[in-house]
Design an enzyme around this catalytic site. Structure first.
Site, short mmCIF file in Angstrom:
data_model
loop_
_atom_site.label_atom_id
_atom_site.label_comp_id
_atom_site.label_asym_id
_atom_site.label_seq_id
_atom_site.Cartn_x
_atom_site.Cartn_y
_atom_site.Cartn_z
N ARG A 50 0.57 -1.28 -0.12
CA ARG A 50 0.06 -0.07 0.06
C ARG A 50 0.97 1.03 -0.09
NH1 ARG A 50 -1.97 2.51 4.38
NH2 ARG A 50 -1.83 0.32 5.69
N TYR A 103 -16.64 17.32 -15.79
CA TYR A 103 -17.06 16.09 -15.50
C TYR A 103 -17.98 16.20 -13.94
CZ TYR A 103 -16.67 11.18 -14.41
OH TYR A 103 -16.88 9.68 -13.86
N ASP A 171 -7.37 19.48 -14.44
CA ASP A 171 -7.83 18.07 -14.93
C ASP A 171 -7.27 18.03 -16.41
OD1 ASP A 171 -8.83 15.90 -16.01
OD2 ASP A 171 -10.61 15.96 -14.68
N LYS A 196 -8.17 6.63 -19.55
CA LYS A 196 -8.57 7.02 -21.05
C LYS A 196 -7.43 7.00 -21.95
CE LYS A 196 -12.51 8.72 -18.91
NZ LYS A 196 -12.16 8.30 -17.59
#
Length: 367
Positions: A50, A103, A171, A196
């Site tokens: 982690r 978004y 973004d 994407k």
């Protein structure tokens, strides 16, 4: 010297393993959760999955190089990246500006989780972003805006934020670092969904944050450690493997998008088209000033929802799917997700099909 390379060369080099005789040319996945510990506790070795992973480091190094950042952090999704950054920056009493036309889940997160904590959340359109930044502490800009593809003047916005002492988060999902470099335009942090175009195969979900501010990135890394919004090692390897072809894929997607935008603009069944690369697009001048490429998305409007459905049904190449940036051309009717757009508004994500084939197919499907 690396800054002089083209995009395909940069992505190939960024994703390559170290040139060590006898070692694999491509990096293998390392799906480990625990590591052998050293007696020297001061050594910065991997200890637990982690907190660190060798594949993460190579992927993050590649992302930092592509974004022009000093460091990058990978996350389990684009939303994990942006929400982690916002948890660090948007404290109670701060004024947070988020895109009203971007978004939708970023708006929902800000309204449902940050506002109840005392953050003053203000939803602002791309056209009003610079004015709103004059009274903000943290500004989140998305450009080109998803799904309407309007463009924010990042240089102007960065100057406004700098004068105010506000932090600018951009973004960069839609244009990718191969189309736009927000940090070079004055942004403090870049966030993006690597799901994407960078990964580009519709088979992995990933996100990242990149910056040149060491203290801020250390705080975001601490948030990732404690919050656990990590990218799995196998997913990191998938994204790293895909990154090598991102330059080639994105070049074809942008080529297809420009050709499609011209085709749709002149088709009688299409009411409106938005693509920053069109010379008559309202955002074209600003886009030319800050974008190297205009991206693989085209937004357009047909008569109604049924017209969008018929387009997909008649097409041999375009599929109905949300998300974008994959190998296959896809069409997403955005009103179905609650975006404030007309029923016939669609976002087309261009794949890497041959341009002539794609144009012929969509033209025939439109009738």
């Amino acid at each position: 010297m690396s800054g002089q390379y083209g995009d395909s060369t940069r992505t190939v080099k960024a994703s390559a393993s170290q040139n060590v005789p006898g070692q694999p040319v491509t990096s293998p996945p390392l799906p480990a959760s625990a590591y052998h510990l050293s007696e020297d506790e001061s050594r910065p070795l991997d200890t637990y999955g982690r907190s660190s992973n060798p594949t993460w480091r190579q992927f993050e190094s590649a992302l930092a190089d592509l974004e022009g950042a000093t460091s990058a952090l990978s996350f389990g999704s684009g939303m994990a990246a942006i929400t982690s950054v916002l948890r660090v920056l948007a404290k109670p009493g701060t004024v947070l500006v988020v895109p009203a036309d971007g978004y939708y889940q970023v708006r929902r997160y800000a309204a449902e989780y940050l506002a109840p904590l005392g953050v003053d959340v203000r939803e602002v359109s791309a056209a009003d972003m610079c004015a709103a930044a004059e009274s903000a502490d943290v500004v989140v800009a998305e450009t080109p805006v998803n799904p309407t593809l309007d463009v924010v003047d990042l240089h102007r916005l960065a100057l406004t934020c700098r004068g105010r002492g506000a932090t600018l988060v951009v973004d960069n999902t839609t244009p990718t670092p191969l189309g736009q470099q927000p940090l070079s335009l004055g942004a403090d942090v870049v966030v993006a969904s690597a799901t994407k175009a960078l990964s580009g195969h519709s088979d992995v979900i990933a996100g990242y944050a990149a910056s040149c501010h060491a203290e801020l990135m250390a705080a975001v890394e601490r948030e990732r450690l404690l919050g656990g919004a990590i990218l799995g090692p196998f997913e990191a390897w998938l994204a790293l493997r895909s990154l090598g072809s991102a330059g080639l894929r994105f070049e074809r997607q942008c080529q297809n998008a420009l050709a499609m935008a011209f085709t749709l603009r002149d088709h009688p069944a299409v009411r409106a088209v938005r693509y920053p690369g069109l010379p008559d697009d309202p955002a074209h001048d600003v886009a030319c000033a800050q974008m190297k490429r205009f991206g693989g998305l085209v937004a357009f409007e047909l008569a109604d929802a049924a017209a969008v459905h018929r387009l997909v049904e008649r097409s041999d190449l375009a599929v109905a799917a949300t998300s974008f940036g994959g190998l296959h051309t896809s069409v997403d009717r955005r009103a179905r997700w609650g975006d404030p757009v007309p029923a016939g508004f669609a976002r087309m994500s261009m794949g890497i099909e041959d341009t002539d084939d794609l144009i012929s197919d969509v033209t025939a499907a439109l009738g």
